[in-house]
Write a protein that holds these residues in place. Sequence first.
Motif, PDB file in Angstrom:
ATOM      1  N   ASN A  14       0.832  -1.294   0.245  1.00  0.00           N
ATOM      2  CA  ASN A  14       0.168  -0.433  -0.139  1.00  0.00           C
ATOM      3  C   ASN A  14       0.264   1.374  -0.238  1.00  0.00           C
ATOM      4  O   ASN A  14      -0.110   2.573  -0.127  1.00  0.00           O
ATOM      5  N   GLY A  15       2.227   1.279  -0.123  1.00  0.00           N
ATOM      6  CA  GLY A  15       3.127   2.541  -0.087  1.00  0.00           C
ATOM      7  C   GLY A  15       3.429   2.466   0.740  1.00  0.00           C
ATOM      8  O   GLY A  15       4.462   3.856   0.913  1.00  0.00           O
ATOM      9  N   GLU A  16       2.992   2.103   2.545  1.00  0.00           N
ATOM     10  CA  GLU A  16       3.680   2.686   3.676  1.00  0.00           C
ATOM     11  C   GLU A  16       4.832   1.552   3.737  1.00  0.00           C
ATOM     12  O   GLU A  16       5.192   0.191   2.549  1.00  0.00           O
ATOM     13  N   GLU A  17       5.768   1.346   5.338  1.00  0.00           N
ATOM     14  CA  GLU A  17       6.620   0.503   4.562  1.00  0.00           C
ATOM     15  C   GLU A  17       6.381  -1.056   5.490  1.00  0.00           C
ATOM     16  O   GLU A  17       5.503  -1.182   6.343  1.00  0.00           O
ATOM     17  N   ILE A  18       6.983  -1.691   4.436  1.00  0.00           N
ATOM     18  CA  ILE A  18       6.744  -3.259   4.793  1.00  0.00           C
ATOM     19  C   ILE A  18       7.561  -3.190   5.489  1.00  0.00           C
ATOM     20  O   ILE A  18       8.965  -3.030   5.601  1.00  0.00           O
ATOM     21  N   PHE A  19       7.553  -4.125   6.689  1.00  0.00           N
ATOM     22  CA  PHE A  19       8.095  -4.617   8.222  1.00  0.00           C
ATOM     23  C   PHE A  19       8.039  -5.931   8.417  1.00  0.00           C
ATOM     24  O   PHE A  19       6.538  -6.296   8.645  1.00  0.00           O
ATOM     25  N   PHE A  20       8.981  -6.960   8.497  1.00  0.00           N
ATOM     26  CA  PHE A  20       8.026  -8.301   9.307  1.00  0.00           C
ATOM     27  C   PHE A  20       9.816  -8.456  10.473  1.00  0.00           C
ATOM     28  O   PHE A  20      10.205  -8.383  10.147  1.00  0.00           O
ATOM     29  N   ARG A  21       9.212  -9.510  11.205  1.00  0.00           N
ATOM     30  CA  ARG A  21      10.024 -10.390  11.790  1.00  0.00           C
ATOM     31  C   ARG A  21      10.569 -11.723  11.493  1.00  0.00           C
ATOM     32  O   ARG A  21       9.657 -12.592  11.503  1.00  0.00           O
ATOM     33  N   VAL A  22      11.141 -12.046  11.857  1.00  0.00           N
ATOM     34  CA  VAL A  22      11.778 -13.530  11.707  1.00  0.00           C
ATOM     35  C   VAL A  22      12.364 -14.295  12.754  1.00  0.00           C
ATOM     36  O   VAL A  22      13.135 -13.563  13.270  1.00  0.00           O
ATOM     37  N   ALA A  23      11.650 -15.679  12.857  1.00  0.00           N
ATOM     38  CA  ALA A  23      12.460 -15.870  14.385  1.00  0.00           C
ATOM     39  C   ALA A  23      13.621 -17.189  13.842  1.00  0.00           C
ATOM     40  O   ALA A  23      12.953 -17.631  13.311  1.00  0.00           O
ATOM     41  N   PHE A  24      14.357 -16.875  14.908  1.00  0.00           N
ATOM     42  CA  PHE A  24      15.778 -18.249  14.189  1.00  0.00           C
ATOM     43  C   PHE A  24      16.125 -18.965  16.045  1.00  0.00           C
ATOM     44  O   PHE A  24      16.058 -18.910  17.265  1.00  0.00           O
ATOM     45  N   LYS A  25      16.124 -20.028  15.422  1.00  0.00           N
ATOM     46  CA  LYS A  25      16.137 -21.387  16.206  1.00  0.00           C
ATOM     47  C   LYS A  25      18.200 -21.421  16.674  1.00  0.00           C
ATOM     48  O   LYS A  25      18.566 -20.492  16.242  1.00  0.00           O
ATOM     49  N   PRO A  26      17.955 -22.021  18.215  1.00  0.00           N
ATOM     50  CA  PRO A  26      19.468 -21.968  18.868  1.00  0.00           C
ATOM     51  C   PRO A  26      20.249 -22.852  18.129  1.00  0.00           C
ATOM     52  O   PRO A  26      19.900 -23.697  17.178  1.00  0.00           O
ATOM     53  N   ILE A  27      22.006 -22.346  17.175  1.00  0.00           N
ATOM     54  CA  ILE A  27      22.366 -23.211  16.401  1.00  0.00           C
ATOM     55  C   ILE A  27      22.381 -24.697  16.707  1.00  0.00           C
ATOM     56  O   ILE A  27      22.735 -24.805  18.502  1.00  0.00           O
ATOM     57  N   PRO A  28      22.128 -25.555  16.089  1.00  0.00           N
ATOM     58  CA  PRO A  28      21.880 -26.818  16.295  1.00  0.00           C
ATOM     59  C   PRO A  28      23.321 -27.257  16.735  1.00  0.00           C
ATOM     60  O   PRO A  28      23.531 -28.600  17.895  1.00  0.00           O
ATOM     61  N   SER A  29      24.761 -27.280  16.120  1.00  0.00           N
ATOM     62  CA  SER A  29      25.807 -27.964  16.612  1.00  0.00           C
ATOM     63  C   SER A  29      25.715 -27.360  17.802  1.00  0.00           C
ATOM     64  O   SER A  29      26.209 -25.721  17.800  1.00  0.00           O
ATOM     65  N   LEU A  30      26.214 -28.049  18.551  1.00  0.00           N
ATOM     66  CA  LEU A  30      27.458 -27.755  20.582  1.00  0.00           C
ATOM     67  C   LEU A  30      28.397 -28.209  20.581  1.00  0.00           C
ATOM     68  O   LEU A  30      28.946 -29.488  20.444  1.00  0.00           O
ATOM     69  N   LYS A  31      29.584 -27.803  21.375  1.00  0.00           N
ATOM     70  CA  LYS A  31      29.955 -28.230  22.104  1.00  0.00           C
ATOM     71  C   LYS A  31      30.484 -29.085  23.335  1.00  0.00           C
ATOM     72  O   LYS A  31      30.702 -30.131  23.177  1.00  0.00           O
ATOM     73  N   ILE A  32      28.730 -29.113  23.320  1.00  0.00           N
ATOM     74  CA  ILE A  32      28.661 -30.382  23.968  1.00  0.00           C
ATOM     75  C   ILE A  32      28.059 -31.359  24.101  1.00  0.00           C
ATOM     76  O   ILE A  32      27.373 -31.213  22.437  1.00  0.00           O
ATOM     77  N   PRO A  33      27.939 -32.646  24.508  1.00  0.00           N
ATOM     78  CA  PRO A  33      28.081 -33.605  23.826  1.00  0.00           C
ATOM     79  C   PRO A  33      26.633 -33.880  24.068  1.00  0.00           C
ATOM     80  O   PRO A  33      26.070 -33.151  24.767  1.00  0.00           O
ATOM     81  N   GLN A  34      25.930 -34.878  22.953  1.00  0.00           N
ATOM     82  CA  GLN A  34      24.622 -34.834  22.869  1.00  0.00           C
ATOM     83  C   GLN A  34      23.654 -36.624  22.482  1.00  0.00           C
ATOM     84  O   GLN A  34      24.838 -37.262  21.566  1.00  0.00           O
ATOM     85  N   GLN A  35      23.595 -36.591  23.095  1.00  0.00           N
ATOM     86  CA  GLN A  35      22.969 -37.885  22.975  1.00  0.00           C
ATOM     87  C   GLN A  35      21.806 -38.433  21.370  1.00  0.00           C
ATOM     88  O   GLN A  35      21.486 -36.870  20.993  1.00  0.00           O
ATOM     89  N   THR A  36      22.329 -38.811  21.278  1.00  0.00           N
ATOM     90  CA  THR A  36      22.047 -39.801  19.199  1.00  0.00           C
ATOM     91  C   THR A  36      22.118 -40.814  18.916  1.00  0.00           C
ATOM     92  O   THR A  36      21.930 -41.723  19.795  1.00  0.00           O
ATOM     93  N   VAL A  37      21.491 -41.519  17.904  1.00  0.00           N
ATOM     94  CA  VAL A  37      21.643 -42.374  17.471  1.00  0.00           C
ATOM     95  C   VAL A  37      22.464 -42.214  15.529  1.00  0.00           C
ATOM     96  O   VAL A  37      22.522 -41.149  14.947  1.00  0.00           O
ATOM     97  N   ASP A  38      22.554 -43.983  15.573  1.00  0.00           N
ATOM     98  CA  ASP A  38      23.254 -43.913  14.280  1.00  0.00           C
ATOM     99  C   ASP A  38      22.472 -44.531  13.317  1.00  0.00           C
ATOM    100  O   ASP A  38      21.663 -44.395  13.221  1.00  0.00           O
TER     101      ASP A  38
END
Length: 392
Positions: free
Chosen positions: A318-342
């Motif tokens: 409509n000719g006015e300023e367009i503005f928005f927000r985007v949320a981002f999650k925390p980076i998944p790779s950590l130095k902390i050991p994590q439980q997972t599976v192969d």
Amino acid sequence: MSGNSFGKALVLTTFGESHGEAVGGILDGFPPNIPIPLDFIQSELDRRKPGGSSGISSRGETDRIEILSGIFEGRSTGAPIAFLVQNRDHRSEDYDELREIYRPSHADFTWQHKYGIRDHRGGGRASARETLARVAGGAFAKLLLNSAGIRVVASTDQIGPFLIVREPSDLAAGLPGVLTGTGVDQPDREFSSIEKPRSTYRSPETGIHTPVRYLRSDPVVQHYLEQMMAEGDSTGAVVFCSVTGVPAGLGEPVFDKLQADLAQAVMSINAARGFEYGSGFEAASMRGSEHNDPFTFKEGRIRTTTNRSGGIQGGISNGEEIFFRVAFKPIPSLKIPQQTVDKAGRSVILKGSGRHDVCVVPRVLPVVEAMTALVIADHLIRYEATKALMGE
Ligand SMILES: Cc1cc2nc3c(=O)[nH]c(=O)nc-3n(C[C@H](O)[C@H](O)[C@H](O)COP(=O)(O)O)c2cc1C
């Protein structure tokens, strides 16, 4: 595998994997005769690359853009613009142990499950290194928009629990609209509904609640990021994006609503978790009488006195300023050991990786701007075509 191209009139196709030969793209539909200063394209890539400051990993990526076609004597020719960046910082052996292991909250399991084959090196095609091609493509789009007086600026809105004030350096760099989104320099415009802060400071004199916002460089914020780094952890963030100078009329009324295309564009960025434009989720708790944007005639054109619509009504700007927000999650790779599976489903403890980002900002800012610029440029080209057919 589909979905490697984006846009309708201006189409960006990206290719490449994190530890393959190169990452690049082809931008098709770019108009001829637009001046293309390559140092600008390179400077946009430099904003995205990992560096050494807080919140950013220390990988030594040197991303030099090579243009293969579509540019002649400093101008676009109208032919497809092909570009690539060679991957130099391979160190693929760093990822050997990930061949058989699924990293939590990465694309490893879903990719393997769906395609039965996966380039495990640094996330392969699912790596955020792919966003490099988006930034390059978006830089071309920005040049097109600049020639039409349109500016796209993203800034950090939140890091972890801290609301972030727009940096004075953002404004010094000549980035209009960043403050207007907050209503700070436009007291006649009401943005309070979207600026409702998580934490507020109540002035003893006036009793007015104001948001507690910090400079990104504030020691409190820096300490928080350093703490995350020291603990081998990571944090989420919110990005605010403003587009100014957009004429009324960009966007289509049904499936290609401008906000729908913007949402798709930024939600396709790695680690994106939420999108809101204008009054966003706050709208749900408001009355219509509070929320509607009154029209007025000002500066020779029809405008709104408030901008809870975020510059878009019925899918059309409509000719006015367009503005928005985007949320981002925390980076998944950590130095902390994590439980997972192969791959066989056996329980494994994933050792922490040595090289990782703590937070997507500031690296993601040029990516958000790039995807936004591509959407606006795509719709600008479609708008101009419609107007030309209408004889205007
Ligand atoms: C600019 C940027 C940088 C990123 N850097 C990393 C990183 O260093 N390490 C990591 O594990 N994830 C990083 N990510 C996030 C992952 O790419 C992403 O979480 C992963 O591919 C899974 O996709 P999803 O989060 O969209 O589901 C980054 C994302 C962006 C946008």
